[in-house]
Design a protein around this motif. Structure first.
Motif, PDB file in Angstrom:
ATOM      1  N   GLU A 197      -0.365 -30.961  11.279  1.00  0.00           N
ATOM      2  CA  GLU A 197      -0.032 -29.548  11.072  1.00  0.00           C
ATOM      3  C   GLU A 197      -1.239 -28.698  10.697  1.00  0.00           C
ATOM      4  OE1 GLU A 197       1.499 -31.607   7.263  1.00  0.00           O
ATOM      5  OE2 GLU A 197       1.307 -32.059   9.385  1.00  0.00           O
ATOM      6  N   PHE A 198      -2.434 -29.306  10.548  1.00  0.00           N
ATOM      7  CA  PHE A 198      -3.642 -28.526  10.309  1.00  0.00           C
ATOM      8  C   PHE A 198      -3.985 -27.684  11.539  1.00  0.00           C
ATOM      9  CE2 PHE A 198      -6.194 -29.457   6.462  1.00  0.00           C
ATOM     10  CZ  PHE A 198      -5.250 -30.209   5.803  1.00  0.00           C
TER      11      PHE A 198
ATOM     12  N   ALA B  56       8.964 -28.120  -0.274  1.00  0.00           N
ATOM     13  CA  ALA B  56       7.846 -28.507  -1.148  1.00  0.00           C
ATOM     14  C   ALA B  56       7.744 -27.538  -2.323  1.00  0.00           C
ATOM     15  CB  ALA B  56       6.548 -28.538  -0.356  1.00  0.00           C
ATOM     16  N   LEU B  57       7.851 -26.240  -2.037  1.00  0.00           N
ATOM     17  CA  LEU B  57       7.750 -25.238  -3.102  1.00  0.00           C
ATOM     18  C   LEU B  57       8.908 -25.387  -4.097  1.00  0.00           C
ATOM     19  CD1 LEU B  57       6.595 -22.012  -1.225  1.00  0.00           C
ATOM     20  CD2 LEU B  57       5.240 -23.593  -2.574  1.00  0.00           C
ATOM     21  N   ALA B  58      10.099 -25.650  -3.557  1.00  0.00           N
ATOM     22  CA  ALA B  58      11.279 -25.804  -4.430  1.00  0.00           C
ATOM     23  C   ALA B  58      11.135 -27.062  -5.300  1.00  0.00           C
ATOM     24  CB  ALA B  58      12.537 -25.887  -3.583  1.00  0.00           C
ATOM     25  N   ARG B  59      10.554 -28.112  -4.704  1.00  0.00           N
ATOM     26  CA  ARG B  59      10.362 -29.366  -5.439  1.00  0.00           C
ATOM     27  C   ARG B  59       9.416 -29.147  -6.633  1.00  0.00           C
ATOM     28  NH1 ARG B  59       9.855 -32.450  -0.945  1.00  0.00           N
ATOM     29  NH2 ARG B  59       7.607 -32.176  -0.847  1.00  0.00           N
ATOM     30  N   VAL B  60       8.308 -28.472  -6.356  1.00  0.00           N
ATOM     31  CA  VAL B  60       7.330 -28.213  -7.428  1.00  0.00           C
ATOM     32  C   VAL B  60       7.963 -27.330  -8.507  1.00  0.00           C
ATOM     33  CG1 VAL B  60       5.114 -27.137  -7.985  1.00  0.00           C
ATOM     34  CG2 VAL B  60       5.333 -28.516  -5.929  1.00  0.00           C
ATOM     35  N   ARG B  61       8.684 -26.301  -8.071  1.00  0.00           N
ATOM     36  CA  ARG B  61       9.315 -25.385  -9.039  1.00  0.00           C
ATOM     37  C   ARG B  61      10.300 -26.147  -9.928  1.00  0.00           C
ATOM     38  NH1 ARG B  61      11.011 -23.493 -12.568  1.00  0.00           N
ATOM     39  NH2 ARG B  61      11.900 -21.444 -13.035  1.00  0.00           N
TER      40      ARG B  61
ATOM     41  N   TYR C 226      -1.201 -23.197  -2.495  1.00  0.00           N
ATOM     42  CA  TYR C 226      -0.991 -24.447  -1.763  1.00  0.00           C
ATOM     43  C   TYR C 226      -2.022 -24.576  -0.633  1.00  0.00           C
ATOM     44  CZ  TYR C 226       1.579 -28.082   0.768  1.00  0.00           C
ATOM     45  OH  TYR C 226       1.949 -29.238   1.404  1.00  0.00           O
ATOM     46  N   ARG C 227      -2.216 -23.475   0.100  1.00  0.00           N
ATOM     47  CA  ARG C 227      -3.208 -23.493   1.199  1.00  0.00           C
ATOM     48  C   ARG C 227      -4.606 -23.764   0.635  1.00  0.00           C
ATOM     49  NH1 ARG C 227      -0.368 -18.847   2.633  1.00  0.00           N
ATOM     50  NH2 ARG C 227       0.979 -19.127   4.435  1.00  0.00           N
TER      51      ARG C 227
ATOM     52  N   ARG D 237      -1.966 -32.410   1.962  1.00  0.00           N
ATOM     53  CA  ARG D 237      -0.741 -31.827   1.427  1.00  0.00           C
ATOM     54  C   ARG D 237      -0.250 -32.513   0.154  1.00  0.00           C
ATOM     55  NH1 ARG D 237       2.283 -28.281   4.529  1.00  0.00           N
ATOM     56  NH2 ARG D 237       1.255 -27.765   6.482  1.00  0.00           N
TER      57      ARG D 237
ATOM     58  N   ILE E  71       2.029 -22.046 -17.510  1.00  0.00           N
ATOM     59  CA  ILE E  71       3.118 -22.035 -18.506  1.00  0.00           C
ATOM     60  C   ILE E  71       2.557 -22.373 -19.891  1.00  0.00           C
ATOM     61  CG2 ILE E  71       5.258 -23.183 -19.218  1.00  0.00           C
ATOM     62  CD1 ILE E  71       5.779 -23.659 -16.158  1.00  0.00           C
TER      63      ILE E  71
ATOM     64  N   GLN F 104       1.597 -28.036  -8.869  1.00  0.00           N
ATOM     65  CA  GLN F 104       2.376 -28.290 -10.086  1.00  0.00           C
ATOM     66  C   GLN F 104       1.480 -28.214 -11.324  1.00  0.00           C
ATOM     67  OE1 GLN F 104       4.574 -31.973 -10.072  1.00  0.00           O
ATOM     68  NE2 GLN F 104       5.109 -31.752 -12.229  1.00  0.00           N
TER      69      GLN F 104
ATOM     70  N   GLU G 240       8.587 -27.965 -18.441  1.00  0.00           N
ATOM     71  CA  GLU G 240       7.467 -27.241 -19.071  1.00  0.00           C
ATOM     72  C   GLU G 240       7.948 -25.907 -19.639  1.00  0.00           C
ATOM     73  OE1 GLU G 240       4.434 -27.845 -19.855  1.00  0.00           O
ATOM     74  OE2 GLU G 240       4.242 -29.764 -18.851  1.00  0.00           O
TER      75      GLU G 240
ATOM     76  N   TYR H 174       5.574 -17.146  -9.198  1.00  0.00           N
ATOM     77  CA  TYR H 174       5.523 -18.398  -8.441  1.00  0.00           C
ATOM     78  C   TYR H 174       5.750 -18.113  -6.962  1.00  0.00           C
ATOM     79  CZ  TYR H 174       6.524 -23.197  -7.004  1.00  0.00           C
ATOM     80  OH  TYR H 174       6.499 -24.410  -6.362  1.00  0.00           O
TER      81      TYR H 174
ATOM     82  N   GLN I 256      10.125 -29.269 -10.753  1.00  0.00           N
ATOM     83  CA  GLN I 256       9.377 -30.143 -11.674  1.00  0.00           C
ATOM     84  C   GLN I 256       8.780 -29.360 -12.848  1.00  0.00           C
ATOM     85  OE1 GLN I 256       6.930 -31.815  -8.673  1.00  0.00           O
ATOM     86  NE2 GLN I 256       8.177 -33.659  -8.417  1.00  0.00           N
ATOM     87  N   LEU I 257       8.716 -28.038 -12.700  1.00  0.00           N
ATOM     88  CA  LEU I 257       8.144 -27.220 -13.774  1.00  0.00           C
ATOM     89  C   LEU I 257       9.177 -26.853 -14.844  1.00  0.00           C
ATOM     90  CD1 LEU I 257       5.982 -24.846 -11.562  1.00  0.00           C
ATOM     91  CD2 LEU I 257       5.109 -26.513 -13.204  1.00  0.00           C
TER      92      LEU I 257
ATOM     93  N   ASP J  96      -1.623 -20.311  10.031  1.00  0.00           N
ATOM     94  CA  ASP J  96      -0.614 -20.549   9.011  1.00  0.00           C
ATOM     95  C   ASP J  96      -0.196 -22.005   8.986  1.00  0.00           C
ATOM     96  OD1 ASP J  96       0.586 -19.202   6.932  1.00  0.00           O
ATOM     97  OD2 ASP J  96       2.503 -19.085   7.984  1.00  0.00           O
ATOM     98  N   ALA J  97      -1.022 -22.845   9.612  1.00  0.00           N
ATOM     99  CA  ALA J  97      -0.643 -24.248   9.746  1.00  0.00           C
ATOM    100  C   ALA J  97      -0.552 -24.957   8.404  1.00  0.00           C
ATOM    101  CB  ALA J  97      -1.659 -24.965  10.619  1.00  0.00           C
ATOM    102  N   LEU J  98      -1.247 -24.412   7.389  1.00  0.00           N
ATOM    103  CA  LEU J  98      -1.223 -25.076   6.082  1.00  0.00           C
ATOM    104  C   LEU J  98      -0.138 -24.537   5.173  1.00  0.00           C
ATOM    105  CD1 LEU J  98      -5.022 -25.365   5.286  1.00  0.00           C
ATOM    106  CD2 LEU J  98      -3.470 -27.165   5.927  1.00  0.00           C
ATOM    107  N   ALA J  99       0.713 -23.667   5.703  1.00  0.00           N
ATOM    108  CA  ALA J  99       1.763 -23.091   4.860  1.00  0.00           C
ATOM    109  C   ALA J  99       2.666 -24.203   4.336  1.00  0.00           C
ATOM    110  CB  ALA J  99       2.571 -22.095   5.667  1.00  0.00           C
ATOM    111  N   PRO J 100       3.023 -24.126   3.059  1.00  0.00           N
ATOM    112  CA  PRO J 100       3.890 -25.177   2.502  1.00  0.00           C
ATOM    113  C   PRO J 100       5.325 -24.988   2.983  1.00  0.00           C
ATOM    114  CG  PRO J 100       3.479 -23.471   0.875  1.00  0.00           C
ATOM    115  CD  PRO J 100       2.646 -23.108   2.064  1.00  0.00           C
TER     116      PRO J 100
ATOM    117  N   GLU K 129       0.368 -30.456  -3.333  1.00  0.00           N
ATOM    118  CA  GLU K 129       1.626 -30.348  -4.078  1.00  0.00           C
ATOM    119  C   GLU K 129       1.410 -30.692  -5.560  1.00  0.00           C
ATOM    120  OE1 GLU K 129       5.990 -32.117  -3.399  1.00  0.00           O
ATOM    121  OE2 GLU K 129       4.963 -31.551  -1.548  1.00  0.00           O
TER     122      GLU K 129
END
Lengths: 213, 180
Positions: free
Chosen positions: B106-107, A18-23, B33-34, B43, B58, B51, A29, B25, A25-26, A10-14, B47
């Protein structure tokens, strides 16, 4: 852990940030009105057919609409129907019969060549047909490229858009040129192929509005 | 409480339900993301691509059709966006990270940081088409048939790409097997 077993890592989990930032920015749109693909397809197809009709009208007004016969009317009808189908499919999401319509467009062009027969002699140079054909295709090529930009340029859509781009010029040739099948094969068909190839070469390089199929 | 399927949520989103979009979402953003971190190599790219992908969802919500499955549709968009991103990087002369030093710490999962970093570097070394097939098939769990539809190619071609990817990974990581 086997060399390929990365599923549990799970090392690549965001991060939640980061998820809130992208959301966030959407949000702009989401505020924009939706563009309906059926409306865009209708507009694009309508523009292609309308432009072709305009060309035919100009020929009629200029007294250049010289070839009127049942077989030529059949060719033009086949080509116009094919233009409507591929024009629509250049915008539509992928369809199982999408490629079949593009093949149908090629078949309509081949039928138009076959229906020509021996034809009539003409004093004008033969290359004039190729040049007129390509000139008439400039706007359709631009329209086909605009249609491709609406979504990801899948192979079927690129093929459909390419076929559509060359058809108005081909129809123009059917209405104005009285020469035989060999002339069409050597001076009309290459212009249609050039419009197809040009659209297929440029289309996938344009940035699409969406990466959806 | 009855949980809505992705397809139901997408159809609700098409009628203007923003909460349905938020639910989609939340469900899919982490996996996407992964996927991007592995396919596009990092990363920062992940990101941006996340987006881009949801912006495409959308803009093209109307293109999702009744009877289609949402996850393959979403990953088709993701694969298209990743390919375009990598093509632009290539045109700009930017290299994908091939060196373990360029990969973020973190990889590596806790317990075996060296191994995980080697795996990720080996993945990054694969040509995009092979990496895409390995990640989507092995890590994301799509069938070859689904992959073929998503990538606009034949099932045989996708199998071949994945096979070549696995073969290259095995060769690259052969010393790990010997150590084990």
């Amino acid at each position: 852990m086997s060399p390929l077993d990365l599923r549990d890592a799970d090392a690549l989990a965001p991060s939640a940030q980061a998820l809130a930032r992208v959301r966030a920015q959407l949000a702009p749109e989401l505020a924009r009105p939706t563009r309906r693909w059926r409306r865009e397809a209708a507009l694009s197809t309508g523009a292609l057919l309308g432009f072709t009709a305009l060309l035919a009208g100009a020929l009629a007004v200029g007294g250049q609409l010289t070839v009127v016969s049942p077989t030529r009317a059949l060719s033009v009808a086949l080509l116009a129907a094919s233009l409507a189908a591929v024009g629509w499919l250049a915008v539509a999401p992928p369809r199982r019969w999408g490629r079949a319509a593009a093949v149908g467009s090629v078949a309509a062009v081949v039928a138009a060549v076959a229906l020509r027969g021996a034809g009539q002699a003409s004093a004008s140079p033969q290359w004039l047909c190729t040049v007129s054909h390509l000139g008439a295709d400039l706007l359709p090529i631009a329209l086909a490229l605009a249609a491709l930009r609406t979504a990801a340029p899948t192979r079927a859509r690129v093929l459909a858009a390419g076929c559509a781009a060359g058809l108005p010029g081909f129809i123009l040739g059917e209405l104005a040129c009285g020469r035989g099948a060999l002339h069409v094969l050597l001076f009309h068909l290459p212009a249609w192929g050039a419009a197809l190839l040009l659209t297929a070469a440029i289309g996938p390089r344009l940035q699409p509005r969406s990466f959806a199929p | 409480m009855v949980t809505s399927t992705d397809e139901e949520l997408m159809l609700r989103f098409q009628t203007g339900d923003e909460a349905a979009f938020d639910a989609l979402y939340e469900r899919h953003a982490p996996a996407l993301y992964r996927y991007f971190a592995r396919v596009a190599g990092g990363r920062a790219s992940a990101e941006d691509l996340l987006q881009t992908t949801f912006a495409s969802v959308i803009r093209a919500r109307d293109r999702f059709e009744l009877g289609a499955r949402f996850t393959p549709w979403l990953f088709t968009i993701a694969a298209n966006a990743a390919r375009d991103h990598l093509r632009q990087r290539q045109r700009a002369g930017l290299q994908e990270p091939l060196d373990g030093h360029e990969l973020p710490g973190e990889f590596a999962p806790p317990g075996d940081p060296g191994l995980a970093a080697r795996l990720e570097v080996a993945l990054q070394r694969l040509p995009l088409a092979h990496r895409e097939a390995v990640v989507l098939h092995h890590l994301m769990g799509f069938s070859f048939q689904e992959l073929a539809e998503m990538l606009g190619t034949s099932s045989t071609a996708v199998r071949l790409r994945a096979h070549r990817g696995y073969t290259a990974l095995r060769a690259d990581l052969a010393d790990l097997r010997e150590d084990a």
